[in-house]
Design an enzyme around this catalytic site. Structure first.
Site, PDB file in Angstrom:
ATOM      1  N   SER A 114       3.884 -46.071 -22.114  1.00 40.85           N
ATOM      2  CA  SER A 114       4.681 -45.175 -21.284  1.00 40.85           C
ATOM      3  C   SER A 114       4.395 -45.439 -19.804  1.00 40.85           C
ATOM      4  O   SER A 114       4.569 -46.547 -19.334  1.00 40.85           O
ATOM      5  CB  SER A 114       4.402 -43.717 -21.687  1.00 40.85           C
ATOM      6  OG  SER A 114       5.338 -42.839 -21.123  1.00 40.85           O
ATOM      7  N   ASP A 144       8.853 -43.492 -27.741  1.00 37.20           N
ATOM      8  CA  ASP A 144       7.626 -43.526 -26.937  1.00 37.20           C
ATOM      9  C   ASP A 144       6.446 -44.080 -27.730  1.00 37.20           C
ATOM     10  O   ASP A 144       6.186 -43.670 -28.868  1.00 37.20           O
ATOM     11  CB  ASP A 144       7.312 -42.104 -26.455  1.00 37.20           C
ATOM     12  CG  ASP A 144       6.295 -42.063 -25.338  1.00 37.20           C
ATOM     13  OD1 ASP A 144       5.161 -42.514 -25.549  1.00 37.20           O
ATOM     14  OD2 ASP A 144       6.642 -41.580 -24.241  1.00 37.20           O
TER      15      ASP A 144
END
Length: 353
Positions: free
Chosen positions: A55, A207
């Protein structure tokens, strides 16, 4: 005198030490990691072998590696600042802004922002695949502007390991230098309630924090360094029992995104106990592993989940400065241990309940 000013100057004559970096994700809180990296880049003895990121950690990793390839340490420092400045500039017209009271009281939160509250509620009621909810992540264009992906593909040092979660299998996939594109970084940061899954090679990804935040294994298997420095930005421990909806959701988020890292560290502790450092193969690699951690608990305990969406330049600068202070404190306390011994006791993970 600030904490950073009180600590020793960079050690210019020290023998070089190969280190790996493991950079956690956490939205805008990734600016804290920018500060840590900015400080580390001032230490000529630290040579970066591998960087694993997820991320926001993936963004920092890619920007830093490209900056190093283009202009060395100073180039990396400039690249990181340009990236975070560009993110802040792109958010100048964003409705996710602090109100007058928050600004006057110095609170870094969006909890009272009507736009943020409405958007947060929408993610609980509607899918990003709804015609009026679907939106493109603006970071895609920013990354294309700030990172030369062709140069990144031809860069062998530092080795990059970017994690994203395969939606179909629920397993993490680690992308390496030549595989990294804007879509890979977007996948690593794709929150499924906000953005559509990012397709790579015909497969949907979310993610990477769900499966590796960050992933440690490739740093041990594929890199020459025996020292891994963790930069975590999600508090592992938080006192008290969450009671309000915001507190509960914030703590749930922290536990969820720390869980893969804690499990991997526990696995590492087990492998180190049974592995023989004098043997060959992967067992010896785990046995020789030294691990360190730059602490971030104090500042992050003060910040709620909504601030991960706050993109004000002043907020980024505050987090950068806190990251630099933490890195300086870490170097003053543990700098001499790097290349010698671990400073993070992961064996206690085997006995903690």
């Amino acid at each position: 005198m600030t904490t950073e000013q009180a600590n020793p100057a960079p050690q210019k004559n020290r023998k070089p030490v190969l280190v790996d970096l493991a950079l956690q994700g956490g939205g805008s809180h990734g600016a804290y990691t920018w500060g840590v990296l900015d400080r580390f880049l001032e230490e000529p003895w630290m040579e970066f072998d591998g960087i694993s990121g997820t991320s926001a950690g993936a963004m920092n990793a890619a920007v830093m590696a490209d900056g190093l390839a283009a202009g060395g340490r100073e180039g990396a420092k400039q690249a990181l600042e340009k990236f975070w400045r560009t993110v802040a500039d792109a958010a100048l017209l964003s409705p996710f802004r602090r109100g007058p009271i928050e600004i006057l009281t110095g609170k870094w939160t969006l909890d009272y922002s009507p736009a943020f509250v409405a958007a947060d509620l929408s993610t609980r009621l509607y899918s990003p695949y709804s015609s009026f909810m679907g939106s493109e992540n603006p970071l895609n264009k920013i990354l294309e502007e700030c990172v030369d992906f062709k140069r990144l593909a031809n860069t062998s040092i530092p080795r990059l390991f970017i994690t994203a979660t395969n939606v179909n299998t629920g397993r993490g996939r680690v992308f390496r230098n030549a595989e990294i594109t804007p879509d890979v970084l977007m996948a690593s940061a794709c929150l499924p309630t906000t953005f559509k899954a990012v397709e790579i090679d015909g497969k949907p990804y979310w993610d990477g924090g769900f499966t590796g935040n960050p992933t440690i294994t490739p740093l041990v298997r594929d890199c020459e360094s025996d020292d891994t420095i963790l930069v975590t930005i999600n508090p592992i421990s938080r006192p008290g029992t969450p009671r309000t909806p915001n507190e509960i959701n914030n703590r749930l988020n922290e536990i969820s995104f720390n869980s893969p890292l804690i499990k991997e560290l526990r696995m590492a502790a087990l492998l180190r106990q049974v592995a023989n450092e004098n043997s060959t193969g992967e067992g010896a690699q785990w046995a020789k592993m030294r691990i360190h951690r730059v602490e971030s608990e104090d500042i992050m305990l003060q910040l709620g989940a909504s601030s991960k969406m706050l993109a004000e330049w002043a907020f980024f600068c505050m987090l950068r400065d806190e990251g630099r202070k933490a890195a300086s404190s870490f170097l003053a306390k543990h700098g001499d241990d790097i290349g010698v011994r671990s400073t993070l006791d992961i064996d206690r993970l085997l006995t903690e309940v």
